[in-house]
Scaffold this active site. Structure first.
Site, mmCIF file in Angstrom:
data_model
loop_
_atom_site.group_PDB
_atom_site.id
_atom_site.type_symbol
_atom_site.label_atom_id
_atom_site.label_comp_id
_atom_site.label_asym_id
_atom_site.label_seq_id
_atom_site.Cartn_x
_atom_site.Cartn_y
_atom_site.Cartn_z
ATOM 1 N N GLU A 162 -6.861 -3.957 9.832
ATOM 2 C CA GLU A 162 -5.762 -4.876 9.552
ATOM 3 C C GLU A 162 -4.451 -4.098 9.487
ATOM 4 O O GLU A 162 -4.352 -3.095 8.821
ATOM 5 C CB GLU A 162 -6.025 -5.612 8.224
ATOM 6 C CG GLU A 162 -4.995 -6.647 7.889
ATOM 7 C CD GLU A 162 -4.710 -7.562 9.072
ATOM 8 O OE1 GLU A 162 -5.633 -8.244 9.535
ATOM 9 O OE2 GLU A 162 -3.552 -7.572 9.553
ATOM 10 N N PHE A 163 -3.439 -4.613 10.171
ATOM 11 C CA PHE A 163 -2.146 -3.916 10.226
ATOM 12 C C PHE A 163 -1.056 -4.607 9.414
ATOM 13 O O PHE A 163 0.111 -4.227 9.491
ATOM 14 C CB PHE A 163 -1.697 -3.769 11.684
ATOM 15 C CG PHE A 163 -2.583 -2.843 12.474
ATOM 16 C CD1 PHE A 163 -2.434 -1.465 12.369
ATOM 17 C CD2 PHE A 163 -3.583 -3.332 13.299
ATOM 18 C CE1 PHE A 163 -3.262 -0.590 13.087
ATOM 19 C CE2 PHE A 163 -4.416 -2.471 14.018
ATOM 20 C CZ PHE A 163 -4.252 -1.105 13.912
ATOM 21 N N GLU A 166 2.318 -5.459 3.143
ATOM 22 C CA GLU A 166 2.523 -6.357 2.012
ATOM 23 C C GLU A 166 3.996 -6.789 1.973
ATOM 24 O O GLU A 166 4.880 -6.056 2.400
ATOM 25 C CB GLU A 166 2.090 -5.679 0.718
ATOM 26 C CG GLU A 166 0.580 -5.530 0.691
ATOM 27 C CD GLU A 166 0.071 -4.802 -0.536
ATOM 28 O OE1 GLU A 166 0.718 -4.846 -1.589
ATOM 29 O OE2 GLU A 166 -1.004 -4.179 -0.426
ATOM 30 N N LYS A 221 -6.371 3.115 13.196
ATOM 31 C CA LYS A 221 -5.796 2.602 11.940
ATOM 32 C C LYS A 221 -5.235 3.756 11.093
ATOM 33 O O LYS A 221 -4.104 3.704 10.613
ATOM 34 C CB LYS A 221 -6.863 1.811 11.164
ATOM 35 C CG LYS A 221 -6.404 1.314 9.819
ATOM 36 C CD LYS A 221 -5.233 0.357 9.909
ATOM 37 C CE LYS A 221 -4.535 0.228 8.586
ATOM 38 N NZ LYS A 221 -3.413 -0.692 8.586
ATOM 39 N N CYS A 277 -1.877 2.292 0.771
ATOM 40 C CA CYS A 277 -2.454 2.767 2.041
ATOM 41 C C CYS A 277 -2.017 4.160 2.483
ATOM 42 O O CYS A 277 -2.862 4.996 2.799
ATOM 43 C CB CYS A 277 -2.126 1.774 3.147
ATOM 44 S SG CYS A 277 -2.946 0.193 2.905
HETATM 45 P P1 NAD Z 1 -7.992 -4.815 -3.062
HETATM 46 O O1 NAD Z 1 -8.371 -3.821 -4.085
HETATM 47 O O2 NAD Z 1 -6.793 -5.675 -3.254
HETATM 48 O O3 NAD Z 1 -9.232 -5.809 -2.803
HETATM 49 C C1 NAD Z 1 -10.544 -5.387 -2.633
HETATM 50 C C2 NAD Z 1 -11.467 -6.380 -3.357
HETATM 51 O O4 NAD Z 1 -12.829 -6.075 -3.023
HETATM 52 C C3 NAD Z 1 -11.391 -6.331 -4.883
HETATM 53 O O5 NAD Z 1 -11.026 -7.603 -5.385
HETATM 54 C C4 NAD Z 1 -12.811 -5.917 -5.322
HETATM 55 O O6 NAD Z 1 -13.229 -6.561 -6.511
HETATM 56 C C5 NAD Z 1 -13.632 -6.385 -4.150
HETATM 57 N N1 NAD Z 1 -14.940 -5.708 -4.009
HETATM 58 C C6 NAD Z 1 -15.204 -4.368 -4.052
HETATM 59 N N2 NAD Z 1 -16.517 -4.148 -3.830
HETATM 60 C C7 NAD Z 1 -17.099 -5.360 -3.658
HETATM 61 C C8 NAD Z 1 -18.423 -5.787 -3.377
HETATM 62 N N3 NAD Z 1 -19.419 -4.898 -3.214
HETATM 63 N N4 NAD Z 1 -18.668 -7.113 -3.274
HETATM 64 C C9 NAD Z 1 -17.656 -8.013 -3.414
HETATM 65 N N5 NAD Z 1 -16.375 -7.664 -3.663
HETATM 66 C C10 NAD Z 1 -16.100 -6.355 -3.779
HETATM 67 O O7 NAD Z 1 -7.864 -4.003 -1.685
HETATM 68 P P2 NAD Z 1 -6.949 -4.367 -0.416
HETATM 69 O O8 NAD Z 1 -5.551 -3.913 -0.640
HETATM 70 O O9 NAD Z 1 -7.223 -5.766 -0.019
HETATM 71 O O10 NAD Z 1 -7.564 -3.380 0.667
HETATM 72 C C11 NAD Z 1 -8.840 -3.604 1.228
HETATM 73 C C12 NAD Z 1 -9.015 -2.687 2.430
HETATM 74 O O11 NAD Z 1 -8.041 -3.016 3.425
HETATM 75 C C13 NAD Z 1 -8.821 -1.206 2.147
HETATM 76 O O12 NAD Z 1 -9.718 -0.471 2.942
HETATM 77 C C14 NAD Z 1 -7.400 -0.946 2.580
HETATM 78 O O13 NAD Z 1 -7.208 0.392 2.985
HETATM 79 C C15 NAD Z 1 -7.268 -1.859 3.774
HETATM 80 N N6 NAD Z 1 -5.886 -2.305 4.071
HETATM 81 C C16 NAD Z 1 -5.023 -2.633 3.063
HETATM 82 C C17 NAD Z 1 -3.739 -3.085 3.368
HETATM 83 C C18 NAD Z 1 -2.756 -3.436 2.294
HETATM 84 O O14 NAD Z 1 -1.584 -3.579 2.606
HETATM 85 N N7 NAD Z 1 -3.158 -3.589 1.051
HETATM 86 C C19 NAD Z 1 -3.349 -3.230 4.700
HETATM 87 C C20 NAD Z 1 -4.267 -2.898 5.702
HETATM 88 C C21 NAD Z 1 -5.527 -2.440 5.367
HETATM 89 C C1 UDX Z 2 1.517 -0.172 5.344
HETATM 90 C C2 UDX Z 2 1.666 -0.360 6.860
HETATM 91 O O1 UDX Z 2 3.025 -0.649 7.193
HETATM 92 C C3 UDX Z 2 0.768 -1.483 7.335
HETATM 93 O O2 UDX Z 2 0.851 -1.605 8.755
HETATM 94 C C4 UDX Z 2 -0.659 -1.165 6.926
HETATM 95 O O3 UDX Z 2 -1.516 -2.206 7.355
HETATM 96 C C5 UDX Z 2 -0.758 -0.980 5.429
HETATM 97 O O4 UDX Z 2 0.156 0.037 5.008
HETATM 98 P P1 UDX Z 2 2.482 -1.445 3.210
HETATM 99 O O5 UDX Z 2 2.079 -0.209 2.486
HETATM 100 O O6 UDX Z 2 2.027 -2.759 2.699
HETATM 101 O O7 UDX Z 2 1.983 -1.369 4.738
HETATM 102 O O8 UDX Z 2 4.083 -1.502 3.301
HETATM 103 P P2 UDX Z 2 5.166 -0.716 4.184
HETATM 104 O O9 UDX Z 2 6.163 -1.695 4.630
HETATM 105 O O10 UDX Z 2 4.552 0.120 5.238
HETATM 106 O O11 UDX Z 2 5.861 0.218 3.104
HETATM 107 C C6 UDX Z 2 5.199 1.342 2.535
HETATM 108 C C7 UDX Z 2 6.164 2.131 1.694
HETATM 109 O O12 UDX Z 2 7.126 2.798 2.506
HETATM 110 C C8 UDX Z 2 6.968 1.294 0.711
HETATM 111 O O13 UDX Z 2 7.066 1.961 -0.521
HETATM 112 C C9 UDX Z 2 8.319 1.173 1.380
HETATM 113 O O14 UDX Z 2 9.352 0.938 0.470
HETATM 114 C C10 UDX Z 2 8.433 2.535 2.037
HETATM 115 N N1 UDX Z 2 9.353 2.575 3.182
HETATM 116 C C11 UDX Z 2 9.116 1.809 4.289
HETATM 117 C C12 UDX Z 2 10.453 3.431 3.160
HETATM 118 O O15 UDX Z 2 10.672 4.144 2.178
HETATM 119 N N2 UDX Z 2 11.290 3.470 4.242
HETATM 120 C C13 UDX Z 2 11.085 2.725 5.359
HETATM 121 O O16 UDX Z 2 11.877 2.834 6.307
HETATM 122 C C14 UDX Z 2 9.962 1.851 5.382
#
Ligand code: NAD
Ligand code: UDX
Length: 463
Positions: A162-163, A166, A221, A277
Site C-alpha cells: 500500500e502506497f 496518512e 515498497k 513507516c
Molecule cells: P496499525 O498498527 O494501525 O494496524 C494494525 C492492526 O493489526 C492493529 O489494529 C492490530 O491490533 C492488528 N493485528 C495485529 N495482529 C493481528 C492478528 N494476528 N489478527 C488480527 N489483527 C491483528 O498498522 P498500520 O499503520 O495499518 O500498518 C499496517 C501495515 O501496513 C504495516 O506493515 C505498515 O508498514 C504498512 N503500511 C502502513 C502505512 C501507513 O501510512 N500507516 C502505509 C503503507 C503501508
Molecule cells: C509514507 C509514504 O509517503 C507513503 O507512500 C507510504 O505508503 C507510507 O509512508 P506517511 O508516513 O503517511 O507516508 O506520510 P508522508 O507524507 O510520507 O510524511 C512522512 C513524514 O515526512 C512526515 O513527518 C512529514 O511531515 C515529513 N515530510 C514529508 C517532510 O518533512 N518533508 C517533505 O517534503 C515531505
C-alpha cells in the site's frame, strides 16, 4: 474462483481506509475487516462515524456510506477468514525490540500468526494478499507455513503493498499513482493476480495497475519509502548549510525542484520526518542488505536515518542555545504533536523526541494539537522509557485551546504543519508570552516578516 467475499486482517491505518474504499467502489463484494483489538473494532462500529479510531479527511463519510451494507468490522477473525476467497493481511510489522535484529529487522510475529490462523481455518482454496510492508522474500515464509500447517487446500500468495500516505489516505486510494501486484509466474499465480487486478479495475485505470514477480513487489515498497525519506534527509542536510551561509532552503528547494528531473515534491525542509513507516522500513532495508553482506548498501541507506536523527536533535539544541543556554523551569509550547497534518497518528513524530530532549533540560512542555489528546502524548513519552511516567506527567501538559497553551510561554515550537496555525491571532499570542518571545518554526509555515513585525524572535529551518 468467483470472488464475492474479502477479509482483511488488521483494522489499522491501512486496513480500515483501504477496505472502506474497496467497499465503496465494489458494492458487489462483501468486505469484513477483523482485528484482535476489541476496542478498535468497537470504535469502527461506533454509531457516530466521527468517532471511528482513525482521523483521515473523507474517511468517516466513506464508512458511513458502506458500513453495514457491504463493509463490516468484526472480532470474529476465523469466520471472516473461512468465508472469504481473498484475505488481505494488513497487520503491523514494527521494528523488532528483542533478540536477533533488535532495533532493525521487521518483527514478523503478527504476520506469522495470521498465516497460521489462515492455514488452520481455510477449508477451500484462498488467495492471501500481503498488504503489510514486508521484507523481500517474506512470501516464501508465509507459503511454507500455509502449505505445511494447512488442510491441504491451495494457497496463492500475492504482494500488494500500500502506497497511501496518512492525511491524504482517501484521495491516494481513490486516485493512486499506481497499484502494484506481485505474484507467482505460474498459471495459478497469474490467475490470482488477475482476480486482484479485476477488483482494482473497478476504479483504477488499467495502465496504472502494475504486475510483477513477488520479490520485486515486496522490495519496491521498501525502496519507495527509502527514496522518499532520502529526499527529506537530503533537503534537511542542506538546511543546516543554509543556516550557516545565508542561503534560504525554501529558495534552494524551489530552484532545484523546477528541474523536471528532480521534481518539486518531498523537498520541504522540516524538523525531521516521522510516521510509522520511513524509519522502520529503512532500518529493515539496511538489515536485509547487511544480512546479504552488502555493507556499503546498508551504510548508504542508514545515513538517511542518521541525518533525520541529527535534524531533530539540532532543533532541540537550537531552542536551548537560543534561550540563553537554559530552558530549566521555562515553558515551551508545542503547536502540533502529530507526525504530519490531517492525521491523529503520532508514531515516530519528531515532537516526541524534541519534548524528550527538552524535558531532560528540565523544561515544562505545553502542547496543543487539534487531534491528539494528553493521554496519547504521555503514552508516546512513556514509550521512550527515558524517565518515569510520573515525571513525564509532571513535565507535560496538553491544552484544548491554542491560546491557553501559549499563555505565558517563553517559546513556541511549531512541530506539525496544521493549517489552522497560520491563521492564529499571533499578536494576541505575542502579547500573552514572556519576552523576548521566541518562535521556532519546525515546518516553515509562518511568515517571517510578519512574525518579526509583531516582535517575535523568529527562527525557521534553513534560513
Ligand atoms: P496499525 O498498527 O494501525 O494496524 C494494525 C492492526 O493489526 C492493529 O489494529 C492490530 O491490533 C492488528 N493485528 C495485529 N495482529 C493481528 C492478528 N494476528 N489478527 C488480527 N489483527 C491483528 O498498522 P498500520 O499503520 O495499518 O500498518 C499496517 C501495515 O501496513 C504495516 O506493515 C505498515 O508498514 C504498512 N503500511 C502502513 C502505512 C501507513 O501510512 N500507516 C502505509 C503503507 C503501508
Ligand atoms: C509514507 C509514504 O509517503 C507513503 O507512500 C507510504 O505508503 C507510507 O509512508 P506517511 O508516513 O503517511 O507516508 O506520510 P508522508 O507524507 O510520507 O510524511 C512522512 C513524514 O515526512 C512526515 O513527518 C512529514 O511531515 C515529513 N515530510 C514529508 C517532510 O518533512 N518533508 C517533505 O517534503 C515531505
Amino acid at each position: 474462483m468467483e470472488i464475492t467475499k474479502i477479509c482483511c486482517i488488521g483494522a489499522g491505518y491501512v486496513g480500515g481506509p483501504t477496505m472502506a474504499v474497496i467497499a465503496q467502489k465494489c458494492p458487489h463484494l462483501k468486505i469484513t475487516v477483523v482485528d484482535l483489538n476489541q476496542e478498535r473494532i468497537d470504535a469502527w462500529n461506533d454509531e457516530n462515524t466521527d468517532n471511528i479510531p482513525i482521523f483521515e479527511p473523507g474517511l468517516s463519510s466513506v464508512v458511513a456510506e458502506t458500513r453495514g451494507k457491504n463493509l463490516f468490522f468484526s472480532n470474529d477473525v476465523e469466520k471472516a477468514i473461512e468465508e472469504a476467497q481473498i484475505i488481505f493481511i494488513s497487520v503491523n510489522t514494527p521494528t523488532k525490540t528483542y533478540g536477533k535484529g533488535k532495533g532493525m529487522a521487521a518483527d514478523l510475529k503478527y504476520i506469522e500468526l495470521c498465516a497460521r490462523q489462515i492455514a488452520k481455518v481455510a477449508k477451500d482454496n484462498k488467495i492471501v494478499v500481503e498488504k503489510s510492508t514486508l521484507p523481500v522474500r517474506t512470501a516464501e515464509a508465509i507459503k511454507s507455513i500455509l502449505d505445511n500447517t494447512g488442510n491441504g487446500v491451495q494457497f496463492q500468495i500475492l504482494s500488494n503493498p500500500e502506497f497511501l500516505a496518512e492525511g491524504t489516505a482517501i484521495s491516494d486510494l481513490l486516485n493512486p499513482d499506481r497499484i502494484l501486484i506481485g505474484g507467482d509466474q505460474t498459471p495459478e499465480g497469474q490467475k490470482a493476480i488477475q482476480a486482484l487486478v479485476d477488483i482494482y479495475a473497478n476504479w483504477v485505470p488499467q495502465d496504472k495497475i502494475l504486475t510483477t514477480n513477488v520479490w520485486s513487489s515486496e522490495l519496491s515498497k521498501l525502496t519507495a519509502n527509502a527514496f522518499l525519506a532520502q529526499r527529506i534527509s537530503s533537503i534537511n542536510a542542506l538546511s543546516e548549510l543554509c543556516e550557516k551561509t545565508g542561503a534560504d532552503i525554501n529558495e534552494v528547494a524551489r530552484a532545484i525542484g523546477m528541474d523536471t528531473r528532480i521534481g518539486s515534491k518531498f523537498l520541504k525542509a522540516s524538523v525531521g520526518f516521522g510516521g510509522s513507516c520511513f524509519k522502520k522500513d529503512i532500518l529493515n532495508l539496511v538489515y536485509i542488505a547487511k544480512s546479504y553482506g552488502l555493507n556499503e548498501t546498508a551504510d548508504y541507506w542508514e545515513q538517511v536515518i542518521i541525518m533525520n536523527d541529527h535534524q531533530k536533535k539540532r532543533f532541540a539544541d537550537k531552542i536551548v542555545k537560543t534561550l540563553y543556554n537554559t530552558v530549566a523551569g521555562k515553558k515551551i509550547t508545542f503547536l502540533g504533536w502529530a507526525f504530519k497534518k490531517d492525521t491523529n497518528d503520532t508514531r515516530e513524530s519528531a515532537a516526541i523526541y524534541i519534548a524528550d530532549d527538552l524535558i531532560n533540560e528540565q523544561a515544562g512542555i505545553c502542547v496543543y494539537d487539534p487531534k491528539v489528546n494528553q493521554k496519547k502524548i504521555l503514552a508516546d513519552l512513556d514509550y521512550l522509557e527515558t524517565r518515569s511516567a510520573a515525571e513525564n506527567a509532571k513535565s507535560t501538559k496538553s491544552f484544548e485551546n491554542p491560546y491557553d497553551a501559549c499563555q505565558g510561554a517563553h517559546a513556541i515550537a511549531v512541530l506539525t504543519e496544521w493549517e489552522e496555525f497560520v491563521d492564529y491571532d499571533w499578536q494576541r499570542i505575542y502579547d500573552a508570552m514572556q519576552k523576548p518571545a521566541f518562535v521556532f518554526d519546525g515546518r516553515n509555515i509562518l511568515n517571517k516578516t510578519e512574525m518579526q513585525k509583531i516582535g517575535f524572535v523568529y527562527q525557521a529551518i534553513g534560513s
